[in-house]
Design a protein around this motif. Structure first.
Motif, PDB file in Angstrom:
ATOM      1  N   UNK A 152      59.144  26.373  12.805  1.00  0.00           N
ATOM      2  CA  UNK A 152      57.531  26.344  13.324  1.00  0.00           C
ATOM      3  C   UNK A 152      57.412  25.441  14.540  1.00  0.00           C
ATOM      4  N   UNK A 153      58.683  25.086  15.189  1.00  0.00           N
ATOM      5  CA  UNK A 153      58.643  24.217  16.445  1.00  0.00           C
ATOM      6  C   UNK A 153      58.006  24.656  17.537  1.00  0.00           C
ATOM      7  N   UNK A 154      58.118  24.149  18.604  1.00  0.00           N
ATOM      8  CA  UNK A 154      57.620  24.882  20.162  1.00  0.00           C
ATOM      9  C   UNK A 154      58.042  26.094  20.199  1.00  0.00           C
ATOM     10  N   UNK A 155      59.609  26.298  20.032  1.00  0.00           N
ATOM     11  CA  UNK A 155      60.126  27.625  20.226  1.00  0.00           C
ATOM     12  C   UNK A 155      60.030  28.627  19.245  1.00  0.00           C
ATOM     13  N   UNK A 156      59.887  28.214  18.150  1.00  0.00           N
ATOM     14  CA  UNK A 156      59.208  29.418  17.206  1.00  0.00           C
ATOM     15  C   UNK A 156      58.061  29.973  17.307  1.00  0.00           C
ATOM     16  N   UNK A 157      57.056  28.813  17.671  1.00  0.00           N
ATOM     17  CA  UNK A 157      55.783  29.335  17.845  1.00  0.00           C
ATOM     18  C   UNK A 157      55.540  29.945  19.305  1.00  0.00           C
ATOM     19  N   UNK A 158      56.267  29.688  20.106  1.00  0.00           N
ATOM     20  CA  UNK A 158      56.178  30.594  21.509  1.00  0.00           C
ATOM     21  C   UNK A 158      56.714  31.988  21.319  1.00  0.00           C
ATOM     22  N   UNK A 159      57.810  32.060  20.494  1.00  0.00           N
ATOM     23  CA  UNK A 159      58.427  33.337  20.350  1.00  0.00           C
ATOM     24  C   UNK A 159      57.544  34.233  19.486  1.00  0.00           C
ATOM     25  N   UNK A 180      54.593  21.615  13.627  1.00  0.00           N
ATOM     26  CA  UNK A 180      54.524  20.548  14.552  1.00  0.00           C
ATOM     27  C   UNK A 180      53.878  19.467  13.899  1.00  0.00           C
ATOM     28  N   UNK A 181      53.872  19.082  12.551  1.00  0.00           N
ATOM     29  CA  UNK A 181      53.494  18.117  11.986  1.00  0.00           C
ATOM     30  C   UNK A 181      53.942  16.710  12.454  1.00  0.00           C
ATOM     31  N   UNK A 182      55.330  16.846  12.605  1.00  0.00           N
ATOM     32  CA  UNK A 182      55.884  15.461  13.184  1.00  0.00           C
ATOM     33  C   UNK A 182      55.598  14.987  14.310  1.00  0.00           C
ATOM     34  N   UNK A 183      55.162  16.096  15.285  1.00  0.00           N
ATOM     35  CA  UNK A 183      55.129  15.882  16.605  1.00  0.00           C
ATOM     36  C   UNK A 183      53.741  15.528  17.106  1.00  0.00           C
TER      37      UNK A 183
END
Length: 418
Positions: A152-159, A180-183
């Motif tokens: 569920x990082x940026x790539x996963x969410x955008x995909x 994105x909890x860590x970010x």
């Protein structure tokens, strides 16, 4: 007239192309050799998980320069060519096939590669890094009914957003409590969880995939979790981060630590070798430490400093870190750099529920970073607040009726700056 020097750039992505451009801008008239392992000429990657994946932008818009630009500027572009070794004593690089090329200065812009799952075969799952990956995934969306996205990082969410735009059912598996909890921290990350759930994404947090299930053809048909449950899918996409491509540097004996270690001038432990972009772990004067950032802005901006340094000009990379994302109706920009636990206050300005707000991360009343969501033309003032190190009035920062430029002026006045 002496022999013109030769500068070699390894990595023909955005950073490599911008470095070649910057060298010519700085008046370098020697040979420039640009080597890229991919068959494509240099292109930009952000659209691969956004508009290009959704089919709303054209392939031609990906490229950094027109095809003829390289010849017009004397750039010897070698695509589909892998550099296999650096011979530092001889100041030469070795290519696949055994050919060698000499350099006077060398820039490593080798980027990063997706972190792969250990038990997933090379053809069983989809990763997203190259233009071919995006094209294959876009085509897969035309026939798939259900996709499982791991990460569920940026790539996963955008995909996930692209898949939903293609009317594909999405199950998103995130190991943490929220994407994105860590970010972004717990105060802000929930915005993205709610956004995706509101668009029909089956977001499962605390999910720990342990095995990719494949059929007789080796194609992924689902994911098994650590609790024994199975999530069926027509295709599986993995977005669990990336690793810097440091093997060339390591084998050449350069200092490597979470990327190629470089100073603020983007110079490695070898004074004739430089690094820029995703692979560079650069000392940042404003932050007072090394950071490696895998975002477009670094690949776009660092090469100008590397080029100056390569031709002997005094230059240091001290840009405020920046990245952006587009998901559904949400567009955002993030300026600054915050490590988990490094801030003591989060200030919201605007309406989170309406997805129109700015959020700031502070420590000791100083702005470390800011993210604007569907609020535009504020990035530069956010960067000014971050760069200044000024103590700000949190109440004024939170007041959407109080202009951000006035927050900065007020802080400058209270901190004795005029």
């Amino acid at each position: 007239m002496g022999v013109q020097p030769t500068f070699v750039i390894v990595g023909a992505g955005l950073a490599g192309a911008k470095a070649a451009e910057s060298l010519r801008t700085e008046g370098f008239n020697g040979r420039i050799l640009l080597f890229g392992a991919e068959p494509e000429r240099p292109y930009e990657r952000p659209a691969l998980s956004k508009s290009f994946l959704q089919g709303t932008s054209e392939r031609a818009k990906l490229y950094v320069h027109p095809k003829q630009w390289y010849a017009d500027h004397g750039i010897e572009l070698h695509t589909g060519t892998t550099v296999t070794a650096i011979d530092r004593p001889q100041r030469k690089i070795e290519l696949a096939g055994g050919k060698r090329a000499a350099y006077d200065k060398l820039l490593l812009a080798t980027g990063a590669s997706p972190r792969e799952l250990p038990d997933a075969g090379p053809h069983s799952v989809y990763y997203l890094r190259r233009v071919e990956d995006s094209l294959q995934l876009r085509f897969a969306f035309t026939t798939a009914k259900r996709v499982v996205i791991i990460g569920g990082g940026w790539i996963g969410l955008e995909v996930a957003a692209a898949a939903r735009a293609a009317d594909v059912e999405v199950v998103l598996l995130e190991r943490g409590d929220v994407p994105l909890l860590r970010i972004l921290g717990r105060e802000t990350a929930g915005v993205f969880a709610r956004l995706h759930r509101s668009h029909g994404v089956d977001l499962r947090t605390g999910a720990h995939p342990v095995h990719i299930i494949t059929n007789a053809d080796g194609r992924a048909t689902g994911v098994q979790l650590d609790d024994g449950s199975r999530v069926d899918a027509d295709l599986v996409v993995v977005g669990v981060g990336a690793l810097p491509n440091t093997s060339l540097a390591e084998e050449a004996g350069l200092l490597v630590d979470n990327g190629i270690k470089v100073d603020e001038h983007l110079r490695t432990s070898d004074p004739d070798i430089f690094a820029a972009g995703d692979v560079a772990n650069a000392f940042h004067p404003m932050l007072g430490r090394h950071i490696r950032i895998e975002h477009w802005f670094n690949a776009f901006s660092q090469p100008a400093i590397a080029a100056k340094s390569m031709v002997g000009l005094a230059a240091a990379y001290d840009e405020v870190p920046y990245f952006y994302s587009d998901q559904y109706e949400l567009g955002m920009e993030y300026s600054g750099h915050v490590e988990p636990g490094s801030y003591d206050q989060v200030v919201f300005r605007g309406d989170r529920n309406a997805l129109e707000f700015v959020v700031f991360w502070l420590r000791d009343h100083k702005v470390l970073a800011g993210m604007n969501v569907n609020v535009w033309d504020v990035t530069e003032i956010i960067k000014d607040l971050v760069r200044s190190g000024l103590k700000v009035d949190g109440a004024k920062l939170a007041d959407a009726e109080f202009p951000l430029s006035d927050v900065f002026a007020d802080a400058a006045g209270n901190n004795g700056q005029h």
